[in-house]
Design a protein around this motif. Structure first.
Motif, PDB file in Angstrom:
ATOM      1  N   ARG A  89       0.804  -1.215   0.000  1.00 36.68           N
ATOM      2  CA  ARG A  89       0.000   0.000   0.000  1.00 36.68           C
ATOM      3  C   ARG A  89       0.847   1.281   0.000  1.00 36.68           C
ATOM      4  N   LYS A  92      -0.308   4.176  -1.871  1.00 35.78           N
ATOM      5  CA  LYS A  92      -1.461   4.883  -1.278  1.00 35.78           C
ATOM      6  C   LYS A  92      -1.023   5.645  -0.030  1.00 35.78           C
ATOM      7  N   THR A 130     -20.493  -5.485   5.927  1.00 39.53           N
ATOM      8  CA  THR A 130     -19.893  -5.934   4.665  1.00 39.53           C
ATOM      9  C   THR A 130     -18.711  -5.061   4.236  1.00 39.53           C
ATOM     10  N   GLY A 131     -18.899  -3.751   4.279  1.00 38.61           N
ATOM     11  CA  GLY A 131     -17.840  -2.852   3.824  1.00 38.61           C
ATOM     12  C   GLY A 131     -16.539  -3.082   4.579  1.00 38.61           C
ATOM     13  N   ARG A 135     -13.343  -4.195   2.385  1.00 38.00           N
ATOM     14  CA  ARG A 135     -12.319  -3.182   2.077  1.00 38.00           C
ATOM     15  C   ARG A 135     -10.898  -3.743   2.175  1.00 38.00           C
ATOM     16  N   LEU A 138     -10.323  -6.142  -0.734  1.00 37.70           N
ATOM     17  CA  LEU A 138     -10.178  -5.491  -2.048  1.00 37.70           C
ATOM     18  C   LEU A 138      -8.841  -4.758  -2.147  1.00 37.70           C
ATOM     19  N   GLN A 139      -8.386  -4.226  -1.010  1.00 43.18           N
ATOM     20  CA  GLN A 139      -7.114  -3.477  -1.019  1.00 43.18           C
ATOM     21  C   GLN A 139      -5.903  -4.406  -1.100  1.00 43.18           C
ATOM     22  N   THR A 143      -8.401  -8.361  -7.199  1.00 42.36           N
ATOM     23  CA  THR A 143      -9.190  -9.206  -8.093  1.00 42.36           C
ATOM     24  C   THR A 143      -8.307 -10.207  -8.838  1.00 42.36           C
ATOM     25  N   VAL A 150     -15.510  -7.131  -8.182  1.00 40.17           N
ATOM     26  CA  VAL A 150     -15.915  -8.226  -7.296  1.00 40.17           C
ATOM     27  C   VAL A 150     -17.426  -8.146  -7.106  1.00 40.17           C
ATOM     28  N   ALA A 175     -24.445  -8.299  -3.176  1.00 44.37           N
ATOM     29  CA  ALA A 175     -23.637  -7.916  -2.014  1.00 44.37           C
ATOM     30  C   ALA A 175     -22.599  -6.817  -2.199  1.00 44.37           C
ATOM     31  N   LEU A 277     -27.266  -3.409  -7.312  1.00 43.47           N
ATOM     32  CA  LEU A 277     -27.209  -4.024  -5.979  1.00 43.47           C
ATOM     33  C   LEU A 277     -28.514  -3.856  -5.203  1.00 43.47           C
ATOM     34  N   ASN A 281     -29.972  -7.220  -3.676  1.00 44.74           N
ATOM     35  CA  ASN A 281     -29.980  -7.389  -2.220  1.00 44.74           C
ATOM     36  C   ASN A 281     -31.410  -7.478  -1.686  1.00 44.74           C
ATOM     37  N   TYR A 284     -33.178 -10.980  -2.875  1.00 43.82           N
ATOM     38  CA  TYR A 284     -32.837 -12.236  -2.194  1.00 43.82           C
ATOM     39  C   TYR A 284     -33.371 -12.229  -0.768  1.00 43.82           C
ATOM     40  N   PRO A 298     -23.420 -14.534   0.879  1.00 42.61           N
ATOM     41  CA  PRO A 298     -22.951 -14.328  -0.491  1.00 42.61           C
ATOM     42  C   PRO A 298     -21.624 -15.033  -0.761  1.00 42.61           C
TER      43      PRO A 298
HETATM   44  N1  ACO Z   1     -14.476  -4.782  -7.141  1.00 38.18           N
HETATM   45  C1  ACO Z   1     -13.118  -4.702  -7.084  1.00 38.18           C
HETATM   46  N2  ACO Z   1     -12.456  -3.767  -6.391  1.00 38.18           N
HETATM   47  C2  ACO Z   1     -13.192  -2.837  -5.747  1.00 38.18           C
HETATM   48  C3  ACO Z   1     -14.601  -2.845  -5.779  1.00 38.18           C
HETATM   49  C4  ACO Z   1     -15.249  -3.891  -6.500  1.00 38.18           C
HETATM   50  N3  ACO Z   1     -16.581  -4.017  -6.567  1.00 38.18           N
HETATM   51  N4  ACO Z   1     -15.052  -1.801  -5.053  1.00 38.18           N
HETATM   52  C5  ACO Z   1     -13.950  -1.156  -4.573  1.00 38.18           C
HETATM   53  N5  ACO Z   1     -12.828  -1.788  -4.997  1.00 38.18           N
HETATM   54  C6  ACO Z   1     -11.423  -1.467  -4.633  1.00 38.18           C
HETATM   55  C7  ACO Z   1     -10.990  -0.101  -5.091  1.00 38.18           C
HETATM   56  O1  ACO Z   1     -10.430  -0.177  -6.381  1.00 38.18           O
HETATM   57  C8  ACO Z   1      -9.977   0.283  -4.037  1.00 38.18           C
HETATM   58  O2  ACO Z   1      -8.730  -0.308  -4.297  1.00 38.18           O
HETATM   59  P1  ACO Z   1      -7.392   0.550  -3.997  1.00 38.18           P
HETATM   60  O3  ACO Z   1      -7.535   1.130  -2.611  1.00 38.18           O
HETATM   61  O4  ACO Z   1      -6.283  -0.442  -4.103  1.00 38.18           O
HETATM   62  O5  ACO Z   1      -7.368   1.610  -5.061  1.00 38.18           O
HETATM   63  C9  ACO Z   1     -10.486  -0.396  -2.760  1.00 38.18           C
HETATM   64  O6  ACO Z   1     -11.373  -1.427  -3.215  1.00 38.18           O
HETATM   65  C10 ACO Z   1     -11.247   0.545  -1.866  1.00 38.18           C
HETATM   66  O7  ACO Z   1     -12.104   1.278  -2.739  1.00 38.18           O
HETATM   67  P2  ACO Z   1     -13.106   2.400  -2.260  1.00 38.18           P
HETATM   68  O8  ACO Z   1     -13.825   2.928  -3.463  1.00 38.18           O
HETATM   69  O9  ACO Z   1     -12.389   3.340  -1.353  1.00 38.18           O
HETATM   70  O10 ACO Z   1     -14.020   1.448  -1.469  1.00 38.18           O
HETATM   71  P3  ACO Z   1     -15.168   1.769  -0.502  1.00 38.18           P
HETATM   72  O11 ACO Z   1     -14.643   2.189   0.798  1.00 38.18           O
HETATM   73  O12 ACO Z   1     -16.167   2.623  -1.199  1.00 38.18           O
HETATM   74  O13 ACO Z   1     -15.717   0.308  -0.329  1.00 38.18           O
HETATM   75  C11 ACO Z   1     -17.108  -1.482  -0.885  1.00 38.18           C
HETATM   76  C12 ACO Z   1     -15.950  -0.633  -1.346  1.00 38.18           C
HETATM   77  C13 ACO Z   1     -16.815  -1.872   0.557  1.00 38.18           C
HETATM   78  C14 ACO Z   1     -17.224  -2.771  -1.687  1.00 38.18           C
HETATM   79  C15 ACO Z   1     -18.385  -0.621  -1.020  1.00 38.18           C
HETATM   80  O14 ACO Z   1     -18.690  -0.485  -2.371  1.00 38.18           O
HETATM   81  C16 ACO Z   1     -19.569  -1.180  -0.301  1.00 38.18           C
HETATM   82  O15 ACO Z   1     -19.716  -0.956   0.891  1.00 38.18           O
HETATM   83  N6  ACO Z   1     -20.482  -1.876  -1.053  1.00 38.18           N
HETATM   84  C17 ACO Z   1     -21.739  -2.305  -0.548  1.00 38.18           C
HETATM   85  C18 ACO Z   1     -21.577  -3.483   0.366  1.00 38.18           C
HETATM   86  C19 ACO Z   1     -22.840  -3.695   1.103  1.00 38.18           C
HETATM   87  O16 ACO Z   1     -23.108  -3.021   2.074  1.00 38.18           O
HETATM   88  N7  ACO Z   1     -23.665  -4.710   0.666  1.00 38.18           N
HETATM   89  C20 ACO Z   1     -24.944  -4.990   1.197  1.00 38.18           C
HETATM   90  C21 ACO Z   1     -24.916  -5.913   2.344  1.00 38.18           C
HETATM   91  S1  ACO Z   1     -24.377  -7.530   1.938  1.00 38.18           S
HETATM   92  C22 ACO Z   1     -25.624  -8.567   2.376  1.00 38.18           C
HETATM   93  O17 ACO Z   1     -26.675  -8.198   2.735  1.00 38.18           O
HETATM   94  C23 ACO Z   1     -25.386 -10.025   2.155  1.00 38.18           C
END
Ligand code: ACO
Length: 335
Positions: A89, A92, A130-131, A135, A138-139, A143, A150, A175, A277, A281, A284, A298
């Protein structure tokens, strides 16, 4: 259901190492006990060892003593993981001081174990949103090659043989990606088809869902699904992918024939791709709660190593099932 038995039996053969970062959480500990007893995976629990021991005694668990236990505040690879984190990182702006702080967070330790080759997969989310689970994954793990997004799929075990594959439907994204572009939606469709093949062992018939079937409505949201369908077909011409179509046209043979005659997917889809999403979400959770359909997942797709997130409302058997799925994903990725 038979499918889950098959997934567990397959997992037993693979002997994969799965890390559970929420090692002092009640359902997680109970699931770990069952997983170890059944031989589904080798388990690492992250948490205070004394607390894990006394909670195990309180819950009458006999197997958790066989888990590898990592105390997040005091473990031998702490410095090594901090250096790895800085390396991964530094672009970053990650400093050693920040890294040393993050490597006491079980959710970071779990993904760093995977990145360092000390574990094959992770399941978390019984007590973290989830977030927060995604996070660090993903960091750090990122992928798989060729995939930039993802997503999260569910197996819906409807027990209604007239739908999907003898009652089984694989649906996504439920998700991760709030509002995918057409390109991302196409990747989600192809990744979900692969999950259907790898986890459920079925030949996918993928429906790209919308509120329109083959031009019955005109709207920019429909245009996105039409474009995603074309892109997905181009990405994986060997797969049966069709759209845009409504859920009834995808699932009910008579409606499929009427609204989309000649389609290889309409009326017999076993994979459903939601346009966003919100739709995935909410859908389901509605069928799970109102219709009582078992929803397993998920299952996160597109990550370079399997990391799966639980719903905070999960049960012990949800955790056991998801660990078994994670083992199978790890085995599939290492092939
Ligand atoms: N696929 C691949 N990489 C991703 C994705 C994705 N979908 N989303 C973010 N990233 C990567 C970014 O490229 C970044 O990488 P880097 O730091 O190396 O550049 C890193 O992840 C963080 O990216 P941010 O944009 O800062 O991510 P954020 O803090 O916005 O979080 C997250 C990403 C957690 C996936 C967000 O989109 C999220 O919270 N999504 C919804 C999740 C959720 O709440 N789902 C519903 C509940 S699940 C259930 O009910 C079963």
């Amino acid at each position: 259901m038979e499918l889950l038995k098959l997934i567990k039996n397959n997992a037993i053969k693979h002997k994969k190492r799965i890390v559970l970062p929420e090692g002092t959480e009640e359902r997680t500990l109970k699931a770990a006990d069952e997983i170890i007893r059944e031989g589904i995976a080798q388990i690492t629990l992250i948490g205070n060892p004394q607390e894990i021991k006394s909670l195990s005694e309180k819950y009458g668990l006999t197997q958790t003593g066989k888990a590898n236990i990592i105390d997040p505040l005091n473990y031998e690879k702490k410095e090594e993981y901090a250096d790895l984190l800085v390396e991964l990182r530094k672009s970053k702006g990650m400093t050693k001081e920040e890294a040393l702080n993050l490597v006491t967070n079980p959710l970071y330790i779990g993904v760093l174990m995977i990145k360092n080759g000390d574990a094959d997969g992770e399941v978390a989310g019984a007590m973290n949103a989830t977030g927060n689970v995604l996070r660090p994954a993903l960091q750090i793990v990122k992928t798989e090659p060729g995939i930039s997004v993802v997503s999260g799929a569910f197996l819906l075990l409807t027990e209604k043989p007239e739908f999907g594959e003898d009652g089984l439907l694989i649906v996504a994204d439920c998700a991760v990606s709030p509002n995918p572009t057409a390109e991302e939606l196409a990747q989600i469709a192809v990744a979900t088809a692969r999950t259907a093949q790898n986890i459920a062992g079925i030949e996918p018939r993928v429906a790209m869902l919308s509120f329109s079937t083959k031009g019955s409505a005109k709207n920019e949201m429909v245009d996105k699904v039409v474009k995603a369908t074309q892109l997905a077909q181009a990405m994986a011409p060997e797969l049966a992918i069709d759209g845009e179509m409504q859920a009834d046209a995808a699932l009910v043979e008579s409606v499929g024939k009427l609204k989309s005659p000649g389609s290889k997917v309409a009326g017999k889809a076993n994979v459903l791709i939601f346009p966003s999403l919100e739709v995935g979400n909410i859908s389901y959770k509605l069928v799970q709660r109102i219709a009582g359909i078992e929803a397993v997942g998920p299952i996160l797709q597109g990550m370079a190593a399997p990391i799966n997130d639980l719903s905070r409302g999960c049960t012990v058997s949800d955790i056991v099932n998801l660990v078994a799925i994670t083992v199978n994903q790890a085995a599939g990725l290492s092939k």
